[in-house]
Motif scaffolding. Structure first.
Motif, short mmCIF file in Angstrom:
data_model
loop_
_atom_site.label_atom_id
_atom_site.label_comp_id
_atom_site.label_asym_id
_atom_site.label_seq_id
_atom_site.Cartn_x
_atom_site.Cartn_y
_atom_site.Cartn_z
N ALA A 83 88.26 65.63 47.47
CA ALA A 83 88.48 65.42 48.91
C ALA A 83 87.34 64.65 49.56
N MET A 84 86.29 64.37 48.80
CA MET A 84 85.10 63.74 49.36
C MET A 84 85.10 62.23 49.09
N GLN A 85 84.42 61.49 49.94
CA GLN A 85 84.14 60.09 49.70
C GLN A 85 82.64 59.93 49.63
N TYR A 86 82.20 59.14 48.66
CA TYR A 86 80.77 59.00 48.43
C TYR A 86 80.34 57.55 48.56
N ILE A 87 79.08 57.36 48.88
CA ILE A 87 78.47 56.04 48.87
C ILE A 87 77.43 56.07 47.76
N ASN A 88 77.76 55.46 46.63
CA ASN A 88 76.89 55.50 45.47
C ASN A 88 75.98 54.29 45.43
N THR A 89 74.75 54.50 45.03
CA THR A 89 73.81 53.40 44.84
C THR A 89 73.27 53.45 43.42
N ILE A 90 72.85 52.31 42.91
CA ILE A 90 72.29 52.24 41.57
C ILE A 90 70.85 52.75 41.62
N PRO A 91 70.48 53.71 40.75
CA PRO A 91 69.12 54.25 40.77
C PRO A 91 68.09 53.14 40.64
N GLY A 92 67.08 53.18 41.51
CA GLY A 92 66.03 52.18 41.47
C GLY A 92 66.33 50.92 42.24
N GLN A 93 67.60 50.77 42.67
CA GLN A 93 67.96 49.57 43.42
C GLN A 93 67.70 49.79 44.90
N ASN A 94 67.04 48.83 45.53
CA ASN A 94 66.76 48.91 46.96
C ASN A 94 67.95 48.39 47.73
N LEU A 95 68.81 49.27 48.21
CA LEU A 95 70.01 48.86 48.92
C LEU A 95 69.65 48.48 50.36
N PRO A 96 69.95 47.26 50.80
CA PRO A 96 69.67 46.89 52.19
C PRO A 96 70.40 47.82 53.15
N LEU A 97 69.74 48.18 54.24
CA LEU A 97 70.32 49.09 55.20
C LEU A 97 71.64 48.56 55.74
N SER A 98 71.75 47.24 55.93
CA SER A 98 72.98 46.66 56.47
C SER A 98 74.17 46.93 55.56
N LEU A 99 73.97 46.89 54.25
CA LEU A 99 75.06 47.16 53.31
C LEU A 99 75.44 48.64 53.34
N PHE A 100 74.44 49.50 53.47
CA PHE A 100 74.71 50.93 53.56
C PHE A 100 75.54 51.22 54.81
N VAL A 101 75.18 50.61 55.93
CA VAL A 101 75.91 50.80 57.18
C VAL A 101 77.36 50.32 57.03
N GLN A 102 77.56 49.17 56.40
CA GLN A 102 78.91 48.66 56.19
C GLN A 102 79.74 49.63 55.36
N ALA A 103 79.12 50.22 54.34
CA ALA A 103 79.84 51.16 53.49
C ALA A 103 80.25 52.41 54.26
N VAL A 104 79.32 52.93 55.08
CA VAL A 104 79.62 54.11 55.89
C VAL A 104 80.76 53.84 56.85
N GLU A 105 80.75 52.67 57.47
CA GLU A 105 81.75 52.34 58.47
C GLU A 105 83.15 52.20 57.89
#
Length: 376
Positions: free
Chosen positions: A19-41
């Protein structure tokens, strides 16, 4: 109503995780905040995403840590966002007034206004440095104090993104109403699984009131959407109004007809320049409408056969690498391959099954959320 006192069973855990949705990132990868925000939205089950600013035992400590680490320098006088409005809220996870009881997992309890005022006064050395005005509704910057994530510490966080407000797409808010509307959370999830992006072409061959196309238009405003619907009871003008009142781009076309009719599919293709679609997302009819006779294939089988016919004629409906996301009904205990066309029939349609997630609906009916990928 899981209360944390016992370990969840394997089946309960699977249902909870499903029932959950996740935002996964690759360990050690510096994900730009803008991409994280897009994923959340894009995540329909995410209410808010937070950046943790400070952690401490008291409100005063939270404020002092935030001052020392400079997390809100942009909000302070002379900062980039000194004129931005702001507010601070207090959230408790679990009922802190019930002694000797475990917190209920995920239960959010609003604090009283007096408690929020007390917390704010304790953090006055921080908040008095802000240059903007307080605004409780839709502020530019929202601060949240969270209690209950662990036994001792409090957390000060800053809201950096919000998930889509799916309630504005709820069937009760729609102008075009059908008997079996698709839940907006489901339609948003299907669009995300299909990896809908701007400038793509999206088809729903069993469009109904176009819940999937509404979600696609919200997530990717510059995609082109097309719906096919056989029922003459669907009022196209009402469907279009559901887009305009939400300030969403209109579908390229809503084609009235049977999606298994080659001429109807040609009209759908013509609406997007005569090319194949990047994604197909649909919730075919099932239940009492699923079959028209004992020897008649259900709608999904018929549509996949139609895709095979188009492919054989050199005019595929789905691009190579495109995704076909659909719900498939079944009764409890049925394996997913038992309710899908055979592997050979899927291959002839250029499709490969890449994922299937089960969703119980009631005691006698479940459905699989199935994802195919076009391989050729």
């Amino acid at each position: 109503n899981y209360n944390g006192t016992i370990e969840m069973s394997v089946d309960q855990t699977a249902l909870f995780e499903g029932a959950m949705q996740y935002i996964n990132t690759i360990p050690g990868q510096n994900l730009p905040l803008s991409l994280f925000v897009q994923a959340v939205e894009r995540c329909s089950l995410v209410r808010e995403a937070y950046e943790v600013v400070a952690e401490g035992e008291t409100y005063e400590e939270l404020g002092q840590i935030a001052i020392s680490n400079g997390s809100f320098e942009d909000m302070m006088r002379g900062g980039e966002n000194e004129k931005s409005t702001w507010c601070i809220r207090l959230r408790k996870l679990g009922d802190a007034t019930e002694e000797n009881k475990e917190r209920k997992f995920g239960k959010s309890i609003r604090s009283s206004l007096s408690t929020e005022r007390h917390a704010a006064s304790c953090m006055a050395p921080l908040l008095l440095k802000f240059g903007g005005a307080v605004q409780l509704k839709d502020p530019d910057c929202k601060l949240v104090i969270i209690e209950g994530l662990n036994r001792r510490n409090k957390i000060l966080a800053r809201v950096i993104a919000k998930g889509p407000k799916t309630s504005v797409f709820a069937p009760t808010t729609r102008i075009c109403i059908t008997n079996t509307p698709l839940c907006p959370i489901a339609s948003f999830s299907m669009c995300n699984i299909a990896q809908i992006r701007d400038d793509q072409k999206v088809l729903d061959p069993y469009a109904g009131s176009c819940a999937t196309l509404l979600s696609a238009a919200k997530l990717a405003p510059f995609c082109k959407t097309v719906g096919i619907e056989i029922s003459p009871k669907i009022n196209v003008e009402d469907v279009l109004k559901d887009f305009t009142v939400r300030s969403l781009p209109l579908p390229a076309a809503i084609v009235n007809g049977d999606c298994t009719d080659a001429a109807v599919r040609d009209r759908a293709r013509a609406a997007v320049g005569g090319t194949a679609f990047d994604a197909i997302i649909t919730d075919p009819p099932y239940g009492v409408r699923e079959r028209t006779g004992p020897d008649i294939d259900p709608p999904l089988f018929q549509f996949i056969a139609a895709m095979t016919s188009d492919r054989n004629e050199g005019k595929p409906l789905l691009k190579k690498g495109g995704r076909f996301v659909t719900f498939v009904p079944h009764t409890p205990g049925e394996e997913v391959m038992s309710v899908l066309p055979s592997k050979e029939k899927l291959e002839r349609a250029g499709l490969e099954l890449i994922d299937a997630v089960e969703q119980p609906l009631n005691d006698v009916l479940c459905r699989w959320l199935v994802t195919f990928e076009c391989t050729s």
